[in-house]
Write an enzyme that holds these catalytic residues in place. Structure first.
Site, PDB file in Angstrom:
ATOM      1  N   ASP A 203      33.872 -45.968 -66.770  1.00 51.47           N
ATOM      2  CA  ASP A 203      34.682 -45.105 -65.904  1.00 51.47           C
ATOM      3  C   ASP A 203      36.183 -45.285 -66.145  1.00 51.47           C
ATOM      4  O   ASP A 203      36.999 -44.549 -65.579  1.00 51.47           O
ATOM      5  CB  ASP A 203      34.358 -45.397 -64.432  1.00 51.47           C
ATOM      6  CG  ASP A 203      32.948 -44.943 -64.067  1.00 51.47           C
ATOM      7  OD1 ASP A 203      32.401 -44.080 -64.783  1.00 51.47           O
ATOM      8  OD2 ASP A 203      32.402 -45.456 -63.084  1.00 51.47           O
TER       9      ASP A 203
ATOM     10  N   ARG B 246      34.303 -35.662 -70.031  1.00 49.33           N
ATOM     11  CA  ARG B 246      35.573 -36.408 -70.025  1.00 49.33           C
ATOM     12  C   ARG B 246      36.189 -36.518 -71.407  1.00 49.33           C
ATOM     13  O   ARG B 246      37.407 -36.682 -71.524  1.00 49.33           O
ATOM     14  CB  ARG B 246      35.382 -37.791 -69.392  1.00 49.33           C
ATOM     15  CG  ARG B 246      35.215 -37.697 -67.906  1.00 49.33           C
ATOM     16  CD  ARG B 246      35.190 -39.050 -67.222  1.00 49.33           C
ATOM     17  NE  ARG B 246      35.134 -38.831 -65.781  1.00 49.33           N
ATOM     18  CZ  ARG B 246      34.668 -39.693 -64.895  1.00 49.33           C
ATOM     19  NH1 ARG B 246      34.225 -40.872 -65.302  1.00 49.33           N
ATOM     20  NH2 ARG B 246      34.662 -39.411 -63.613  1.00 49.33           N
TER      21      ARG B 246
HETATM   22  C1  S3P Z   1      27.525 -45.984 -61.681  1.00 51.22           C
HETATM   23  C2  S3P Z   1      27.119 -46.021 -62.977  1.00 51.22           C
HETATM   24  C3  S3P Z   1      27.799 -45.306 -64.059  1.00 51.22           C
HETATM   25  C4  S3P Z   1      29.205 -44.893 -63.644  1.00 51.22           C
HETATM   26  C5  S3P Z   1      29.240 -44.265 -62.276  1.00 51.22           C
HETATM   27  C6  S3P Z   1      28.734 -45.248 -61.247  1.00 51.22           C
HETATM   28  C7  S3P Z   1      26.745 -46.712 -60.660  1.00 51.22           C
HETATM   29  O1  S3P Z   1      27.070 -44.136 -64.372  1.00 51.22           O
HETATM   30  O2  S3P Z   1      29.748 -44.008 -64.593  1.00 51.22           O
HETATM   31  O3  S3P Z   1      30.544 -43.863 -61.929  1.00 51.22           O
HETATM   32  O4  S3P Z   1      27.212 -46.869 -59.516  1.00 51.22           O
HETATM   33  O5  S3P Z   1      25.623 -47.153 -60.986  1.00 51.22           O
HETATM   34  P1  S3P Z   1      25.875 -44.132 -65.474  1.00 51.22           P
HETATM   35  O6  S3P Z   1      24.768 -44.938 -64.959  1.00 51.22           O
HETATM   36  O7  S3P Z   1      25.511 -42.672 -65.599  1.00 51.22           O
HETATM   37  O8  S3P Z   1      26.500 -44.687 -66.711  1.00 51.22           O
END
Ligand code: S3P
Length: 440
Positions: A320, A351
């Site tokens: 992120d 992104r």
């Molecule tokens: C998150 C996992 C990530 C991240 C998201 C929050 C989480 O996503 O990008 O903002 O809280 O488990 P992905 O599991 O799709 O990578």
């Protein structure tokens, strides 16, 4: 879910930032505290809760499922757990707003219930892939419909789940977490193996709620049927929100800038390794932690950054934070290459494309790759950025103002409130000149 009326930021150039700042609570941990508290036995007290659009969507969904949640203070939440079999059907579809985490983790939480649920979201979330979660849950016996792989997601209740042994095709904490939550209601053992480490907040928090979780190398497993015991959760400051100020400080804080009380779980702090590779001066001062998540003050000082080839294995640990890393790269000497970041294409916006377009708009040379970007550092000019309604794109370009020669205008910023309510004021506190304009 747009909870802030501001539509545009105008960020005037500034040469210097500094001071000390506190960022709001961690989004990932706030979602999980509500969800695990909701199926625990007893009262869970959450402090430092992130009162943002995304987490409020999770709160509303859990209330619609019969969980009693009170807020004695904005950042203090008390969840009276319904127990593992105590949730009840929502009369209306559950609206997860902009929150991918809320939707994907809810799929795991709800697919083994005796009742059916329908999950919907805002325009961005309705375009995001859900089969990555639906597929393993179907292997566990769940009955799930998606619309061409996207929401609405319909979870048909009344099925019995069984544990699986699943190798994740992509590094995703959301998919891992959804499978583990379903595994709690499944018979036998549920095992998930990840291709690369991702944030482990679910595992840590399950343990805190008394669930036995076994971790062996890249594999995490749990035995179904375990009960959760309510507990107190202290939510640390969100590293992903701190990231904007960390980069601003690396670029423009000769006297230093400190972000206090930030979560520094090593599965989240890849940005620090990337910035250090680029020559950044960063000090992490650990604080006595009050729970399963390590906490620290992070101090950065301005230094001359140089471009770097970013090791792809760091990417999931900074997933992120890459938009703001790209701003650091744009302000560094020479070239930075990021690869292995194809997951960025399926976030709140694409992104990679949104950042490449924005960087070009402020005069930065970059080449968009299928799984990353090549950025040539140099001078930045002012310009107009379309954030595509993506909070992290909007905040990243606000940071770019420390090197721009004229104002940067950022459109479509209402969703900043999904993760960082109060961002403009916090940014002004460190010296950024962020002006907000309401809708016309
Ligand atoms: C998150 C996992 C990530 C991240 C998201 C929050 C989480 O996503 O990008 O903002 O809280 O488990 P992905 O599991 O799709 O990578």
């Amino acid at each position: 879910m747009n909870v802030e009326a501001t539509q545009r930021y105008r960020v005037a150039p500034v040469q210097r930032v500094g001071g000390a700042v506190i960022v709001p609570g961690d989004k990932s941990i706030s979602h999980r505290a509500l969800m695990l508290g909701g199926i625990a036995e007893g009262q869970t007290r959450v402090s430092g809760f992130l009162q943002s659009g995304d987490c409020l969507a999770t709160m509303a969904a859990l209330r619609a499922l019969g969980v009693r949640i009170t807020q004695p203070g904005g950042h203090e939440v008390i969840v009276t757990g319904a127990g593992s079999a105590g949730l009840s059907a929502s009369l209306a579809p559950l609206d997860m707003g902009n929150a991918g985490t809320a939707m994907r983790l809810s799929m795991g939480l709800l697919c083994g219930q005796k009742f059916s649920s329908t999950l919907i979201g805002d325009a961005s979330l309705m375009k995001r892939p859900m089969e990555r979660v639906a597929k393993p849950l179907r292997l566990m016996g769940a009955q799930i419909d998606t619309r061409e792989g996207r929401p609405p997601v319909v979870l048909h209740g009344g099925t019995n789940l069984r544990g699986i042994d699943y190798l994740l095709p992509m590094a995703s904490a959301q998919v891992k977490s959804a499978i583990l939550l379903a595994g709690l209601q499944a018979s036998g053992i549920t095992r998930v193996t990840e291709p690369a480490p991702t944030r482990d907040h679910t595992e840590r928090m399950l343990e805190r709620f008394g669930v036995g979780v076994e971790r062996q190398g890249a594999t995490v497993s749990l035995v179904g049927g375990q009960k959760l015991r309510a507990t107190d959760i202290r939510v640390p400051g969100d590293f992903s929100s701190a990231a904007f100020f960390i980069v601003a400080g690396c670029l423009a804080a000769p006297d230093g800038l400190t972000v206090r009380g930030v979560g520094v779980n090593p599965t989240r702090t890849g940005l620090l390794d990337m910035l250090r590779l680029m020559g950044a001066r960063i000090t992490v001062t650990p604080l006595a932690d009050a729970g399963p998540e390590p906490l620290a003050d992070i101090t950065v000082h301005q230094s001359v950054l140089h471009g770097a080839v970013i090791p792809p294995e760091l990417v999931p640990l900074a997933i992120d934070e890459l938009p703001v890393l790209f701003i650091a790269a744009a302000c560094a000497r020479d070239e930075t290459l990021v690869t292995g970041a194809e997951e960025l294409r399926v976030k709140e916006s694409d992104r990679l494309a949104a950042m490449a377009a924005g960087l070009a708009a402020v005069g930065v040379q970059c080449e968009l790759l299928p799984d990353g970007i090549r950025i040539q550092g140099g001078a930045l000019r002012g310009g107009r950025i379309d954030s595509h309604g993506d909070h992290r794109i909007a905040m990243a370009f606000a940071v770019a103002s420390v090197r721009a020669d004229s104002p940067i205008e950022i459109d479509d910023v209402a969703n900043v409130a999904t993760s960082f309510p109060g961002f403009p004021a916090a940014a002004r506190a460190i010296g950024l000149l962020v002006q907000e304009s309401p809708p016309p």
